[in-house]
Design a protein around this motif. Structure first.
Motif, PDB file in Angstrom:
ATOM      1  N   VAL A  22       0.833  -1.197   0.000  1.00 29.87           N
ATOM      2  CA  VAL A  22       0.000   0.000   0.000  1.00 29.87           C
ATOM      3  C   VAL A  22       0.874   1.256   0.000  1.00 29.87           C
ATOM      4  O   VAL A  22       0.619   2.214  -0.739  1.00 29.87           O
ATOM      5  N   LYS A  23       1.925   1.253   0.801  1.00 28.26           N
ATOM      6  CA  LYS A  23       2.843   2.391   0.864  1.00 28.26           C
ATOM      7  C   LYS A  23       3.503   2.625  -0.495  1.00 28.26           C
ATOM      8  O   LYS A  23       3.596   3.762  -0.967  1.00 28.26           O
ATOM      9  N   ASP A  24       3.963   1.566  -1.130  1.00 27.67           N
ATOM     10  CA  ASP A  24       4.587   1.684  -2.451  1.00 27.67           C
ATOM     11  C   ASP A  24       3.603   2.236  -3.475  1.00 27.67           C
ATOM     12  O   ASP A  24       3.966   3.073  -4.309  1.00 27.67           O
ATOM     13  N   GLU A  25       2.366   1.782  -3.424  1.00 26.95           N
ATOM     14  CA  GLU A  25       1.344   2.259  -4.360  1.00 26.95           C
ATOM     15  C   GLU A  25       1.059   3.740  -4.141  1.00 26.95           C
ATOM     16  O   GLU A  25       0.897   4.502  -5.102  1.00 26.95           O
ATOM     17  N   GLN A  26       1.013   4.181  -2.881  1.00 26.68           N
ATOM     18  CA  GLN A  26       0.783   5.596  -2.598  1.00 26.68           C
ATOM     19  C   GLN A  26       1.929   6.451  -3.126  1.00 26.68           C
ATOM     20  O   GLN A  26       1.701   7.517  -3.695  1.00 26.68           O
ATOM     21  N   GLU A  27       3.164   5.994  -2.945  1.00 21.28           N
ATOM     22  CA  GLU A  27       4.311   6.744  -3.463  1.00 21.28           C
ATOM     23  C   GLU A  27       4.261   6.807  -4.987  1.00 21.28           C
ATOM     24  O   GLU A  27       4.569   7.838  -5.578  1.00 21.28           O
ATOM     25  N   TYR A  28       3.864   5.722  -5.614  1.00 19.85           N
ATOM     26  CA  TYR A  28       3.735   5.689  -7.069  1.00 19.85           C
ATOM     27  C   TYR A  28       2.683   6.697  -7.523  1.00 19.85           C
ATOM     28  O   TYR A  28       2.887   7.446  -8.473  1.00 19.85           O
ATOM     29  N   ILE A  29       1.552   6.750  -6.826  1.00 17.19           N
ATOM     30  CA  ILE A  29       0.466   7.668  -7.189  1.00 17.19           C
ATOM     31  C   ILE A  29       0.916   9.117  -7.020  1.00 17.19           C
ATOM     32  O   ILE A  29       0.586   9.975  -7.845  1.00 17.19           O
ATOM     33  N   VAL A  30       1.681   9.419  -5.978  1.00 16.02           N
ATOM     34  CA  VAL A  30       2.167  10.787  -5.762  1.00 16.02           C
ATOM     35  C   VAL A  30       3.070  11.214  -6.919  1.00 16.02           C
ATOM     36  O   VAL A  30       2.943  12.328  -7.450  1.00 16.02           O
TER      37      VAL A  30
END
Length: 175
Positions: free
Chosen positions: A118-126
């Protein structure tokens, strides 16, 4: 997040033991054509993963031997543009037999793995939001300047037409 200057490379190292797992994910967030070269090598400098001129990528390995593994981001193909690269390194340290692990510990590890995803996906989205915002602002600027240019051309053509029509209807007398 790192900045890889033009015509340079930046390398990082991870000490892994046999059967350790490591995953490197990266994304170029700014600079040039949003591309970079990436490779991951074992302690004997044998390439385990290599991406050329990619904007995003993921390389996962399971270490086959103990030693220092190297991963590099190269911007040597560019002579002018610096690149902003966001990357994550995560892995699993080999723990031996899974039968000896308590069920609660197994669940905790699964939750930790899901939380990391989830953390990796949020960083990707940012990073993607930043890239899309920059593209939208650039497009907006181009549309604004194109509209201003069209208005200038329109007023110039109108002024010329008025001048031409005015001279067309002037009475010219020959004395």
């Amino acid at each position: 997040m790192i900045e890889v200057e033009a015509a340079t490379k930046q390398c990082f190292f991870e000490d892994l033991h046999k059967n350790d797992q490591m995953t490197v994910t990266y994304q170029v967030g700014g600079g040039g054509h949003l591309d970079i070269d990436f490779w991951l090598a074992d302690p004997d400098n044998m390439a385990l993963g290599k991406h050329i001129k990619q904007s995003t990528g993921t390389v996962s390995i399971t270490a086959e031997k103990d030693g220092r593994h190297e991963y590099c981001f190269s911007n040597q193909m560019s002579t002018l543009a610096d690149k902003m690269v966001s990357f994550n390194v995560h892995g699993v340290i080999y723990m031996g037999e899974d039968d000896a692990i308590a069920p609660i510990e197994r669940e905790i590890r699964a939750l930790a793995k899901g939380l990391q995803a989830v953390k990796d996906e949020q960083e990707y989205i940012v990073v993607r939001e930043r890239v899309h915002r920059n593209t939208a602002e650039s497009t907006n600027s181009r549309v604004k300047w194109w509209s201003i240019l069209q208005a200038i051309v329109l007023f110039s053509v109108c002024a010329w037409q008025i001048y031409y029509l005015k001279s067309f209807f002037e009475v010219k007398r020959v004395i």
